[in-house]
Write an enzyme that holds these catalytic residues in place. Structure first.
Site, PDB file in Angstrom:
ATOM      1  N   HIS A  56      -7.357  -0.822   5.863  1.00  0.00           N
ATOM      2  CA  HIS A  56      -6.290   0.092   6.298  1.00  0.00           C
ATOM      3  C   HIS A  56      -6.149   1.216   5.263  1.00  0.00           C
ATOM      4  O   HIS A  56      -6.151   2.396   5.605  1.00  0.00           O
ATOM      5  CB  HIS A  56      -5.001  -0.701   6.435  1.00  0.00           C
ATOM      6  CG  HIS A  56      -3.822   0.114   6.866  1.00  0.00           C
ATOM      7  ND1 HIS A  56      -3.719   0.666   8.118  1.00  0.00           N
ATOM      8  CD2 HIS A  56      -2.678   0.465   6.205  1.00  0.00           C
ATOM      9  CE1 HIS A  56      -2.559   1.324   8.208  1.00  0.00           C
ATOM     10  NE2 HIS A  56      -1.919   1.208   7.060  1.00  0.00           N
ATOM     11  N   HIS A  72       0.843  -1.199   0.000  1.00  0.00           N
ATOM     12  CA  HIS A  72       0.000   0.000   0.000  1.00  0.00           C
ATOM     13  C   HIS A  72       0.876   1.247   0.000  1.00  0.00           C
ATOM     14  O   HIS A  72       2.097   1.159   0.060  1.00  0.00           O
ATOM     15  CB  HIS A  72      -0.975  -0.011   1.183  1.00  0.00           C
ATOM     16  CG  HIS A  72      -0.345   0.096   2.530  1.00  0.00           C
ATOM     17  ND1 HIS A  72       0.504  -0.855   3.043  1.00  0.00           N
ATOM     18  CD2 HIS A  72      -0.445   1.055   3.488  1.00  0.00           C
ATOM     19  CE1 HIS A  72       0.884  -0.489   4.259  1.00  0.00           C
ATOM     20  NE2 HIS A  72       0.330   0.671   4.551  1.00  0.00           N
ATOM     21  N   ASP A 116       5.787   5.128   5.034  1.00  0.00           N
ATOM     22  CA  ASP A 116       6.748   4.232   5.687  1.00  0.00           C
ATOM     23  C   ASP A 116       6.848   2.885   4.971  1.00  0.00           C
ATOM     24  O   ASP A 116       7.514   1.958   5.454  1.00  0.00           O
ATOM     25  CB  ASP A 116       6.416   4.053   7.181  1.00  0.00           C
ATOM     26  CG  ASP A 116       5.011   3.501   7.422  1.00  0.00           C
ATOM     27  OD1 ASP A 116       4.098   3.812   6.646  1.00  0.00           O
ATOM     28  OD2 ASP A 116       4.837   2.747   8.394  1.00  0.00           O
ATOM     29  N   HIS A 117       6.198   2.780   3.812  1.00  0.00           N
ATOM     30  CA  HIS A 117       6.316   1.580   2.974  1.00  0.00           C
ATOM     31  C   HIS A 117       6.898   1.890   1.595  1.00  0.00           C
ATOM     32  O   HIS A 117       7.305   0.977   0.882  1.00  0.00           O
ATOM     33  CB  HIS A 117       4.946   0.900   2.819  1.00  0.00           C
ATOM     34  CG  HIS A 117       4.395   0.408   4.114  1.00  0.00           C
ATOM     35  ND1 HIS A 117       4.300  -0.929   4.428  1.00  0.00           N
ATOM     36  CD2 HIS A 117       3.952   1.074   5.203  1.00  0.00           C
ATOM     37  CE1 HIS A 117       3.797  -1.059   5.650  1.00  0.00           C
ATOM     38  NE2 HIS A 117       3.572   0.141   6.145  1.00  0.00           N
ATOM     39  N   HIS A 126       4.912  -4.556  10.661  1.00  0.00           N
ATOM     40  CA  HIS A 126       5.268  -3.834  11.890  1.00  0.00           C
ATOM     41  C   HIS A 126       5.452  -4.790  13.071  1.00  0.00           C
ATOM     42  O   HIS A 126       4.767  -5.807  13.161  1.00  0.00           O
ATOM     43  CB  HIS A 126       4.179  -2.825  12.282  1.00  0.00           C
ATOM     44  CG  HIS A 126       4.123  -1.615  11.406  1.00  0.00           C
ATOM     45  ND1 HIS A 126       4.902  -0.503  11.623  1.00  0.00           N
ATOM     46  CD2 HIS A 126       3.374  -1.351  10.308  1.00  0.00           C
ATOM     47  CE1 HIS A 126       4.632   0.412  10.699  1.00  0.00           C
ATOM     48  NE2 HIS A 126       3.712  -0.076   9.878  1.00  0.00           N
ATOM     49  N   ASP A 150       0.019  -3.906   6.215  1.00  0.00           N
ATOM     50  CA  ASP A 150      -0.608  -3.355   7.425  1.00  0.00           C
ATOM     51  C   ASP A 150      -2.057  -3.815   7.548  1.00  0.00           C
ATOM     52  O   ASP A 150      -2.873  -3.144   8.181  1.00  0.00           O
ATOM     53  CB  ASP A 150      -0.557  -1.822   7.412  1.00  0.00           C
ATOM     54  CG  ASP A 150       0.838  -1.286   7.678  1.00  0.00           C
ATOM     55  OD1 ASP A 150       1.768  -2.090   7.891  1.00  0.00           O
ATOM     56  OD2 ASP A 150       1.000  -0.051   7.664  1.00  0.00           O
ATOM     57  N   HIS A 163       1.383   3.998   1.998  1.00  0.00           N
ATOM     58  CA  HIS A 163       1.861   4.826   3.110  1.00  0.00           C
ATOM     59  C   HIS A 163       3.373   5.068   3.023  1.00  0.00           C
ATOM     60  O   HIS A 163       4.133   4.198   2.610  1.00  0.00           O
ATOM     61  CB  HIS A 163       1.485   4.196   4.448  1.00  0.00           C
ATOM     62  CG  HIS A 163       0.035   4.382   4.782  1.00  0.00           C
ATOM     63  ND1 HIS A 163      -0.658   3.548   5.624  1.00  0.00           N
ATOM     64  CD2 HIS A 163      -0.856   5.331   4.361  1.00  0.00           C
ATOM     65  CE1 HIS A 163      -1.915   3.973   5.722  1.00  0.00           C
ATOM     66  NE2 HIS A 163      -2.068   5.036   4.956  1.00  0.00           N
TER      67      HIS A 163
HETATM   68 ZN    ZN Z   1       0.113   1.681   6.476  1.00  0.00          ZN
END
Ligand code: ZN
Length: 248
Positions: A111, A53, A57-58, A168, A130, A55
């Site tokens: 998410h 996805h 942090d990905h 995570h 996530d 985001h």
């Molecule tokens: Zn995420």
């Protein structure tokens, strides 16, 4: 398939593997330099980035990795507007080949709207991003509780021996939350203690998640009873658990 974990930021994991015919692949590189350091230390190049996805942090490592390795970027078709420079758009239900391996795309909204999980059936491996964590699930940034519950039920249908790589390290907090809602579970204290003593709890097994993860058990009569929701629908129970976790 030997999968390595590259920890980034506080609690994210990037995953790396090499296919039998030598393709080097990373999943969700949210930062560039730690991934480059890992690849250089181990004498690897990089051919493909996979995304679950959009985001930051990905995906924040994409530019640095593309510049250095000229690798391809594969990610969810529904997030084409939010993940730059994708070469391959991954569609729900389709199978894709990566060298000697193949994987199926499972759309798991909740998410994010376009979130996908990557299921390598022959390798018994799921990259759950996530959507599903060990003893937890992702926050509902762009979906409803029903969306997420349906997504998790789809993942729950995969075989028990599936090895789940979630993005995570949230397991210790998730275990504490589980205890807060089901303190009478006969195994919760032992599992909580075991998790506290482990620095890294990823990957997890799907059989473990099916048995204990409260977010996969909104239709479990014992959990419903612990919550005082015996007569409620599984959808309502799931929404309640998610709401409690948001305020935990
Ligand atoms: Zn995420």
């Amino acid at each position: 398939m030997k999968i390595s974990l590259i920890p980034i930021y506080e609690d994210n994991y990037v995953f790396h593997f090499i296919t039998d015919d030598g393709l080097s692949v990373v999943v969700d590189p949210g930062d560039g330099q730690p991934v480059i350091d890992y690849l250089e230390t181990n004498g690897h190049s990089l051919q493909v980035i996979l995304h679950t996805h959009h985001h930051w942090d990905h995906i924040n490592g994409d530019d640095a990795l593309r510049e250095k390795y000229n690798c391809e970027i594969w990610g969810p078709e529904f997030e084409i507007m939010r993940i730059p420079n994708m070469d391959v758009l991954l569609e729900d239900g389709q199978n894709y080949t990566l060298g000697s391996h193949s994987f199926k795309v499972i759309h798991t909204p909740g998410h994010t709207r376009g979130h996908i999980c990557l299921y390598f059936e022959k390798d018994n491996v799921l990259f759950s991003g996530d959507t599903m964590f060990s003893l937890g699930c992702g926050r509902l940034f762009e979906g409803t509780p029903d969306d997420m519950w349906n997504s998790l039920k789809t993942l729950r249908n995969l075989p028990d021996d599936t090895i789940v790589y979630c993005a995570h390290e949230y397991t210790a907090t998730n275990a504490k939350f589980w205890k807060s809602i089901e303190s009478n579970h006969p195994e919760v204290d032992d599992i909580l203690e075991k998790i506290k003593s482990q620095k890294c709890t990823v990957p997890t097994k799907l059989s473990f998640e099916k048995a204990y993860n409260p977010f996969l058990r909104a239709d479990d009569p014992k959990l419903k009873q612990a919550l005082g929701m015996v007569d409620e629908t599984e959808e309502k129970v799931f929404a309640h658990i998610r709401h409690l976790k948001d305020n935990f």
